[in-house]
Design a protein around this motif. Structure first.
Motif, short mmCIF file in Angstrom:
data_model
loop_
_atom_site.label_atom_id
_atom_site.label_comp_id
_atom_site.label_asym_id
_atom_site.label_seq_id
_atom_site.Cartn_x
_atom_site.Cartn_y
_atom_site.Cartn_z
N ALA A 279 14.92 -7.42 5.21
CA ALA A 279 14.26 -8.27 4.21
C ALA A 279 12.93 -7.67 3.76
O ALA A 279 12.64 -7.63 2.55
CB ALA A 279 14.04 -9.67 4.79
N LEU A 280 12.12 -7.20 4.70
CA LEU A 280 10.83 -6.61 4.33
C LEU A 280 11.01 -5.32 3.54
O LEU A 280 10.29 -5.07 2.57
CB LEU A 280 9.97 -6.39 5.58
N ARG A 281 11.98 -4.51 3.95
CA ARG A 281 12.22 -3.28 3.19
C ARG A 281 12.69 -3.60 1.77
O ARG A 281 12.24 -2.98 0.80
CB ARG A 281 13.24 -2.38 3.88
N GLY A 282 13.56 -4.58 1.64
CA GLY A 282 14.01 -5.00 0.31
C GLY A 282 12.86 -5.49 -0.55
O GLY A 282 12.76 -5.15 -1.74
N GLN A 283 11.96 -6.25 0.04
CA GLN A 283 10.79 -6.75 -0.67
C GLN A 283 9.88 -5.60 -1.08
O GLN A 283 9.38 -5.55 -2.22
CB GLN A 283 10.04 -7.74 0.22
N LEU A 284 9.68 -4.65 -0.18
CA LEU A 284 8.85 -3.48 -0.46
C LEU A 284 9.46 -2.65 -1.60
O LEU A 284 8.78 -2.29 -2.56
CB LEU A 284 8.73 -2.63 0.81
N GLU A 285 10.75 -2.36 -1.49
CA GLU A 285 11.43 -1.54 -2.51
C GLU A 285 11.40 -2.24 -3.87
O GLU A 285 11.17 -1.60 -4.89
CB GLU A 285 12.87 -1.27 -2.09
N ALA A 286 11.62 -3.55 -3.88
CA ALA A 286 11.62 -4.29 -5.15
C ALA A 286 10.24 -4.26 -5.81
O ALA A 286 10.14 -4.07 -7.03
CB ALA A 286 12.06 -5.74 -4.91
N TRP A 287 9.19 -4.41 -5.01
CA TRP A 287 7.85 -4.40 -5.58
C TRP A 287 7.53 -3.04 -6.19
O TRP A 287 7.05 -2.96 -7.32
CB TRP A 287 6.82 -4.77 -4.51
N ASP B 89 0.85 -1.18 0.00
CA ASP B 89 0.00 0.00 0.00
C ASP B 89 0.89 1.23 0.00
O ASP B 89 2.05 1.19 0.41
CB ASP B 89 -0.90 -0.01 1.23
N GLU B 90 0.31 2.33 -0.45
CA GLU B 90 1.04 3.59 -0.49
C GLU B 90 0.08 4.73 -0.17
O GLU B 90 -1.05 4.75 -0.66
CB GLU B 90 1.63 3.78 -1.89
N TYR B 91 0.53 5.63 0.67
CA TYR B 91 -0.24 6.82 0.99
C TYR B 91 0.76 7.96 1.13
O TYR B 91 1.47 8.06 2.13
CB TYR B 91 -1.02 6.63 2.29
N GLY B 92 0.88 8.75 0.08
CA GLY B 92 1.88 9.80 0.09
C GLY B 92 3.26 9.20 0.27
O GLY B 92 3.61 8.23 -0.38
N GLY B 93 4.02 9.75 1.17
CA GLY B 93 5.38 9.28 1.44
C GLY B 93 5.45 8.07 2.34
O GLY B 93 6.50 7.75 2.88
N THR B 94 4.35 7.37 2.51
CA THR B 94 4.32 6.18 3.36
C THR B 94 3.97 4.97 2.51
O THR B 94 2.99 4.98 1.78
CB THR B 94 3.26 6.33 4.48
N ARG B 95 4.82 3.95 2.63
CA ARG B 95 4.55 2.69 1.95
C ARG B 95 4.50 1.58 2.99
O ARG B 95 5.20 1.63 4.00
CB ARG B 95 5.62 2.40 0.91
N MET B 96 3.69 0.56 2.70
CA MET B 96 3.48 -0.51 3.67
C MET B 96 3.47 -1.86 2.97
O MET B 96 3.00 -1.97 1.84
CB MET B 96 2.14 -0.28 4.37
N LEU B 97 4.02 -2.83 3.66
CA LEU B 97 3.96 -4.22 3.23
C LEU B 97 3.38 -5.01 4.39
O LEU B 97 3.83 -4.86 5.54
CB LEU B 97 5.37 -4.71 2.91
N ARG B 98 2.38 -5.83 4.10
CA ARG B 98 1.77 -6.64 5.15
C ARG B 98 1.72 -8.09 4.68
O ARG B 98 1.22 -8.39 3.60
CB ARG B 98 0.35 -6.17 5.44
N THR B 99 2.26 -8.97 5.53
CA THR B 99 2.14 -10.41 5.29
C THR B 99 1.17 -10.95 6.33
O THR B 99 0.64 -10.20 7.15
CB THR B 99 3.50 -11.11 5.43
N ARG B 100 0.97 -12.25 6.33
CA ARG B 100 0.08 -12.84 7.32
C ARG B 100 0.61 -12.58 8.74
O ARG B 100 -0.17 -12.38 9.66
CB ARG B 100 -0.03 -14.33 7.08
N ALA B 101 1.92 -12.54 8.92
CA ALA B 101 2.51 -12.44 10.25
C ALA B 101 3.11 -11.08 10.60
O ALA B 101 3.27 -10.77 11.78
CB ALA B 101 3.59 -13.52 10.42
#
Length: 106
Positions: free
Chosen positions: A56-64, A5-17
């Protein structure tokens, strides 16, 4: 399932855990263990035991976002400001924080 998700300068990644929130350019960022803390009350961002997970999560977020963002619609630079979500949607806090948020809304 992974949600981005993205809202302005905020990006989010959510997995099940886990939920990772990155605010550009320099935070504050957030990390929540959704299994142990489904109400997202304990930000584990500064927990040294979570550094590898954050990377790892930041890398996944940036790659997506590098792969799928449309340059002229990139929200990272959008002038979106605000307080964000101040309470659970459709739910109530189980402690006194609900009263504190209600006062802010008045």
């Amino acid at each position: 399932v992974v949600v981005y998700d993205e809202y302005g300068g905020t990006r989010m990644l959510r997995t099940r855990a886990w939920k990772y929130v990155h605010r550009y350019p320099d935070g504050p960022c957030e990390l929540y263990d959704l299994v142990e803390d489904p109400d997202e009350r304990v930000n584990k961002m500064d927990d040294v035991d979570q550094r590898a997970r954050v990377e790892a999560l930041r890398g996944q977020l940036e790659a997506w976002f590098a792969r799928y963002v449309i340059a002229d619609k990139d929200g990272r630079e959008a002038p979106v400001r605000g307080a964000g979500q101040l309470r659970p949607i459709g739910a109530k806090w189980n402690d006194d924080r609900r009263a504190a948020f209600a006062q802010k809304e008045d």
